[in-house]
Design a protein around this motif. Structure first.
Motif, short mmCIF file in Angstrom:
data_model
loop_
_atom_site.label_atom_id
_atom_site.label_comp_id
_atom_site.label_asym_id
_atom_site.label_seq_id
_atom_site.Cartn_x
_atom_site.Cartn_y
_atom_site.Cartn_z
N THR A 375 -12.80 -26.29 10.48
CA THR A 375 -11.69 -27.24 10.60
C THR A 375 -11.78 -28.00 11.92
O THR A 375 -11.16 -29.04 12.09
CB THR A 375 -10.33 -26.54 10.51
N ILE A 407 -8.52 -32.01 6.88
CA ILE A 407 -9.02 -30.64 6.80
C ILE A 407 -7.97 -29.64 7.28
O ILE A 407 -7.75 -28.59 6.66
CB ILE A 407 -10.33 -30.48 7.59
N THR A 411 -6.12 -26.92 4.69
CA THR A 411 -6.47 -25.51 4.92
C THR A 411 -5.29 -24.72 5.50
O THR A 411 -5.46 -23.61 5.99
CB THR A 411 -7.68 -25.39 5.88
#
Length: 436
Positions: A375, A407, A411
């Motif tokens: 990430t 991202i 996530t």
């Protein structure tokens, strides 16, 4: 200037530097960016502007901007007419859109005014602080690769190729030899920790170029009076400023200027270890305001957008840490008003070697990026590679910010993203959608 005044004004001891180091760093920065005093007048002359007038305007605007950067912001950043922005000025606005050069200068002037307003209300400073440390480190590395690419292509070491896009140039040519010998001297002196290694390499390369006939001494004297500003100064055109086309032109100048400047300041400040424990640069608002003032004055005097130069990294690599470096660079710009025939003998191949070395120096922050946390590493990687591959600092920042937000969001790490980062990512996405 006495030592007490210099210490009070620039905090030299606090930043671990000396007047001599700052002076040499300023000279090195000047040598690596002095090409702009040749390139910018020639490029803007294609619009019909007076080449001599643009030369003088570029120097005067640069010097004033560096006075602000030195005394007001106390940072080692040099400023002048930005490459890329001058190309947009010439080939897109004037030649492509068939506008007069005064129209383009007006767009630059208006962009600069907005830039000042954004700086005063600290919008630009908020943008700087909103960039996560991972991307700040990535920007430094990306700019390093970007500078190195300018160096290897400008020297002829790497050339365009229809099949592979890029290929090795004529390694046996005299021009490439000047770059390689300059690079060798810089590498040896850097390994021995000699201050001013890049400058000495440039000077050595210039001597080699004179011997080989790559460059030559000026035919006339080394002194000349500055060309007049009368043909380019205060030529703004106020017709049709309240149009979508003017807004589009002005916004493009503003967009590239903002993010090139933020990216450059971020990368160079990271390399100079000027960021605090939170990853912020003390005095960044003053630096951004200095940049904006330079743009406004430049448009009035008769040159394209004044911006912070990535070549500032060469002076930082030579130990520059305070505004005294910026002032020293400005001093040499001022001298060049009268000594242009002399400094113009420095070949691009020698300064290209300095850019390659700076690219190496700016790679070090990559070790601070957590490559195992995807990430963080994926956005960082995109930031790094898109700068040289897209030939744009701004595009590298755009890709890095968009990917970082997406991202992190997808996530479950949305808390890592600030509100400003969300806003910036949305703006970048909208900009790309408009290109479809």
């Amino acid at each position: 200037m006495n030592s007490d005044f210099l210490e009070r004004t620039f905090s030299l001891k606090e930043r671990g530097t000396t007047p001599k180091t700052e002076f040499m760093a300023g000279l090195t920065t000047f040598m690596t960016m002095s090409y702009i005093l040749v390139v910018n007048p020639i490029m803007l002359a294609k619009t019909g502007m007076d080449q001599g007038g643009v030369f003088t305007a570029t120097i005067v605007a640069s010097v004033i901007a560096m006075l602000f950067m030195g005394f007001f912001a106390n940072l080692p950043f040099a400023l002048s007419a930005g490459m890329g922005l001058n190309a947009f000025f010439t080939f897109s606005v004037v030649i492509g859109m068939s506008h007069e050069w005064s129209y383009a200068l007006t767009a630059v002037f208006l962009e600069g005014i907005i830039f000042i307003l954004l700086s005063v209300i600290k919008v630009r400073e908020a943008i700087f602080k909103a960039i996560p440390m991972t991307l700040k480190n990535a920007v430094s590395v990306g700019i390093g690769l970007f500078i190195a690419m300018i160096g290897v292509t400008g020297s002829g070491l790497v050339v365009a190729n229809e099949s592979t896009y890029l290929a090795l140039g004529n390694i046996a040519s005299k021009e490439v030899f000047v770059t390689l010998i300059s690079l060798l001297v810089m590498g040896i002196l850097s390994a021995k920790k000699v201050k001013g290694a890049l400058l000495y390499g440039i000077l050595f390369g210039t001597v080699a170029a004179l011997i080989l006939g790559v460059t030559s001494l000026p035919a006339g004297g080394i002194l000349s009076l500055p060309p007049s500003l009368s043909k380019v100064a205060f030529k703004l055109k106020w017709d049709n400023i309240f149009t979508f086309e003017m807004f589009s032109v002005m916004f493009t100048f503003l967009f590239v200027d903002i993010f090139d400047t933020v990216g450059t300041i971020t990368g160079v400040a990271t390399k100079a270890n000027l960021l605090d424990e939170n990853g912020d640069l003390p005095g960044v608002g003053k630096a951004l305001l200095s940049d904006a003032i330079g743009t406004v004055l430049g448009a009035l005097l008769g040159t394209s957008t004044i911006t912070t130069f990535v070549e500032s990294a060469s002076g930082v690599s030579d130990g520059g840490r305070t505004g005294l470096t910026s002032l020293s660079t400005g001093f040499f710009f001022l001298l060049s008003l009268f000594l242009f025939p002399l400094f113009s003998i420095v070949p691009g191949q020698a300064t290209s070697a300095a850019l390659i070395m700076v690219g190496l120096f700016m790679m070090s922050p990559i070790k601070n990026i957590d490559l195992d946390d995807f990430t963080e590493s994926v956005p960082a990687f995109l930031t790094i590679i898109m700068m040289p591959f897209a030939y744009s600092i701004a595009e590298g920042i755009s890709m890095g910010m968009i990917s970082y937000v997406l991202i992190k969001l997808l996530t479950g790490k949305r808390k890592d993203v600030s509100v400003v980062m969300y806003i910036l990512a949305i703006i970048f996405v909208i900009r790309y959608l408009r290109m479809i």
